[in-house]
Design an enzyme around this catalytic site. Structure first.
Site, PDB file in Angstrom:
ATOM      1  N   LYS A   1      -2.526 -15.946   8.800  1.00  0.00           N
ATOM      2  CA  LYS A   1      -1.789 -15.106   9.751  1.00  0.00           C
ATOM      3  C   LYS A   1      -1.029 -15.895  10.829  1.00  0.00           C
ATOM      4  CE  LYS A   1      -3.309 -10.504   8.917  1.00  0.00           C
ATOM      5  NZ  LYS A   1      -4.538 -10.306   8.111  1.00  0.00           N
TER       6      LYS A   1
ATOM      7  N   ASP B   1     -14.275 -15.885   8.162  1.00  0.00           N
ATOM      8  CA  ASP B   1     -12.880 -15.546   7.909  1.00  0.00           C
ATOM      9  C   ASP B   1     -12.219 -15.314   9.267  1.00  0.00           C
ATOM     10  OD1 ASP B   1     -10.468 -14.337   7.428  1.00  0.00           O
ATOM     11  OD2 ASP B   1     -11.203 -13.016   5.839  1.00  0.00           O
TER      12      ASP B   1
ATOM     13  N   TYR C   1       0.839  -1.197   0.000  1.00  0.00           N
ATOM     14  CA  TYR C   1       0.000   0.000   0.000  1.00  0.00           C
ATOM     15  C   TYR C   1       0.874   1.248   0.000  1.00  0.00           C
ATOM     16  CZ  TYR C   1      -3.240  -3.560   1.588  1.00  0.00           C
ATOM     17  OH  TYR C   1      -3.974  -4.700   1.702  1.00  0.00           O
TER      18      TYR C   1
ATOM     19  N   TYR D   1     -12.873  -6.908   5.810  1.00  0.00           N
ATOM     20  CA  TYR D   1     -11.629  -7.047   5.033  1.00  0.00           C
ATOM     21  C   TYR D   1     -11.355  -8.539   4.846  1.00  0.00           C
ATOM     22  CZ  TYR D   1      -6.893  -7.069   3.383  1.00  0.00           C
ATOM     23  OH  TYR D   1      -5.785  -7.296   2.616  1.00  0.00           O
TER      24      TYR D   1
HETATM   25  C1  PLP Z   1      -4.926 -10.404   6.656  1.00  0.00           C
HETATM   26  C2  PLP Z   1      -6.287 -10.869   6.344  1.00  0.00           C
HETATM   27  C3  PLP Z   1      -6.585 -11.492   5.111  1.00  0.00           C
HETATM   28  C4  PLP Z   1      -5.576 -11.630   4.008  1.00  0.00           C
HETATM   29  O1  PLP Z   1      -4.500 -12.440   4.356  1.00  0.00           O
HETATM   30  P1  PLP Z   1      -3.128 -12.341   3.521  1.00  0.00           P
HETATM   31  O2  PLP Z   1      -2.269 -13.397   4.121  1.00  0.00           O
HETATM   32  O3  PLP Z   1      -2.611 -10.953   3.718  1.00  0.00           O
HETATM   33  O4  PLP Z   1      -3.469 -12.597   2.092  1.00  0.00           O
HETATM   34  C5  PLP Z   1      -7.880 -11.933   4.918  1.00  0.00           C
HETATM   35  N1  PLP Z   1      -8.816 -11.805   5.866  1.00  0.00           N
HETATM   36  C6  PLP Z   1      -8.570 -11.224   7.055  1.00  0.00           C
HETATM   37  C7  PLP Z   1      -9.657 -11.135   8.083  1.00  0.00           C
HETATM   38  C8  PLP Z   1      -7.303 -10.718   7.336  1.00  0.00           C
HETATM   39  O5  PLP Z   1      -7.067 -10.114   8.505  1.00  0.00           O
END
Ligand code: PLP
Length: 436
Positions: A278, A249, A20, A148
């Protein structure tokens, strides 16, 4: 040879492209030469207490002997092997471990490269599931605003349309349905009226929708918001009634960050598909996974073409799986939950003084996530420098100054971290974007 005489920062300025970031007006970057525990060591000799856990991943801290050992012992056996037609102990064991520890019913694990890819995989699964049930018109997604889910195209299509800058890609982004973000805060009083707008969209468009996707309880990069778990309980039954899948997610929230192993545990509900990433490897390597119920897997694989259409080159990479297993061992053996609950108390206490500052709109803490929301966006270059000068690493975005420390951060280190946040915000010395 020329490169040896250039400084790393010069090389970076000339050739690297940061996340970014602009290459025309780059913000300053710092060179890190090592990291240990909760500290980053900079090339100029300074040490920073890391309040970001390297984008929320490094839960056990840096240079952890157990994780280091897992990685080096695996590299001596086998760094990589294709996962098509072959398997190995690290991957198979990791799949079984994740299935065992995840919310009930998620038995199948699809390993992949990163969080965004695990979201892509989840979305493909939902679309293939409906196609397998002779409902190919059910191929769109319903989500909530302020979410997100990653930076790849389908993941982007379910990010907040404003934060996610949908207008930049409007020609090529699939168009999804957006309900207002959940409004009742985590510790508020639940009222089903909060989910009524989403329920309305679901009733109206169920024939086009294959799944609802959202971040359970904690909306991370889309706004650092904590909403009421009652939302998820109601959503679970709405999805059943409407015949659409539910995707959680848990990439940011998984592995204890919100005070429970999964954010879904606050609500006691299981999704049909779940994304993790993560902290999965304790922050050591990139790895994601998409978990699905046996029903999702069987339905997809019982219809034409009889298989799930995805398979990354580095799927099930043994190094990543080995270090993920070691990280899960640490979570099992070490008292992560008391640590996270202690951090919650310390962050609440440490950030509370910010609440009365003039430009602070809100202070909120859940698990090892502490957020100070301002009334206007920060000036990143200015605020970053002031944090570094105080010996801490905090990287705000927009109006949000937040910390997500490694679980192993000590009481004293948390005090330095939250103290620095309070001081920088109190001084209010050019840290807010001018003219906003
Ligand atoms: C960081 C994140 C993603 C994306 O993961 P990357 O490893 O950066 O591709 C997707 N969903 C959530 C909730 C996140 O915090």
């Amino acid at each position: 040879m020329r490169y040896e005489t250039d400084s790393i920062l010069d090389l970076d300025r000339c050739h690297a492209w940061h996340p970014y970031a602009s290459t025309v007006n780059p913000l300053p970057v710092h060179e890190v030469v090592g990291a240990e525990g909760v500290r980053l060591l900079l090339a100029d000799g300074r040490e920073l207490i890391d309040g970001m856990a390297s984008w929320w991943c490094m839960v056990h801290g840096y240079n952890h002997p157990t994780l280091n050992r897992a990685l080096t012992s695996q590299v001596d056996k086998m760094a990589h092997v294709m996962f098509g037609g072959l398997t190995h102990a690290p991957a198979a064991t990791l799949c079984a471990r994740l299935a065992r520890m995840s919310p009930q019913g998620l038995e199948r694990v699809f390993l992949c490269d990163s969080g965004s890819v695990s979201v892509e995989v989840a979305m493909k699964m939902a679309m293939q599931y409906m196609a397998a049930r002779d409902c190919p018109e059910k191929c769109r997604f319903l989500t909530v605003r302020r979410g997100y889910h990653g930076d790849t195209f389908h993941a982007m299509s379910v990010c907040d349309p404003v934060n996610g800058m949908h207008s930049l890609f409007s020609g090529s982004l699939p168009r999804q349905f957006f309900a207002p973000e959940p409004a009742i805060p985590f510790d508020g009083q639940w009222d089903d009226a909060d989910i009524e707008p989403l329920a309305g969209l679901l009733r109206q468009h169920a024939r086009e929708i294959c799944a609802v996707i959202l971040e359970p309880v904690v909306q991370g990069a889309g706004g650092m918001r904590f909403y009421h778990p009652g939302y998820l309980r109601s959503l679970r039954s709405l999805c059943h009634e409407a015949g659409v899948l539910l995707i959680f997610d848990e990439i940011a929230t998984g592995f204890g960050r919100s005070g429970r192993l999964w954010a879904a545990d606050h609500a006691g509900v299981s999704p049909d598909i779940m994304c993790v990433g993560k902290a999965l490897t304790g922050g050591y390597m990139t790895l994601g996974a998409t978990l699905a119920t046996e029903d999702v897997a069987r339905t997809i694989c019982s219809a034409k073409p009889g298989l799930f259409m995805h398979g990354p080159t580095f799927m099930g990479n043994p190094l990543a799986c080995a270090v993920a297993l070691a990280s899960l061992d640490l979570l099992e053996q070490e008292p992560w939950q008391p640590r996270v609950l202690r951090l919650e108390q310390e962050l609440k206490q440490g950030l509370e003084p910010c609440r009365s500052l003039p430009h602070v709109a809100d202070v909120r803490v859940l698990g090892a996530i502490g957020v100070v929301e301002l009334d206007s966006p920060v000036n990143m270059a200015a605020i970053q420098k002031q944090f570094v000068d105080r010996g801490v690493w905090v990287r705000p975005f927009g109006k949000l100054v937040y910390v997500m420390p490694p679980y192993v951060m000590s009481r004293e280190e948390v005090a330095v971290l939250t103290g620095a946040v309070c001081e920088v915000l109190r001084a209010d010395n050019g840290i807010r974007e001018a003219g906003v």
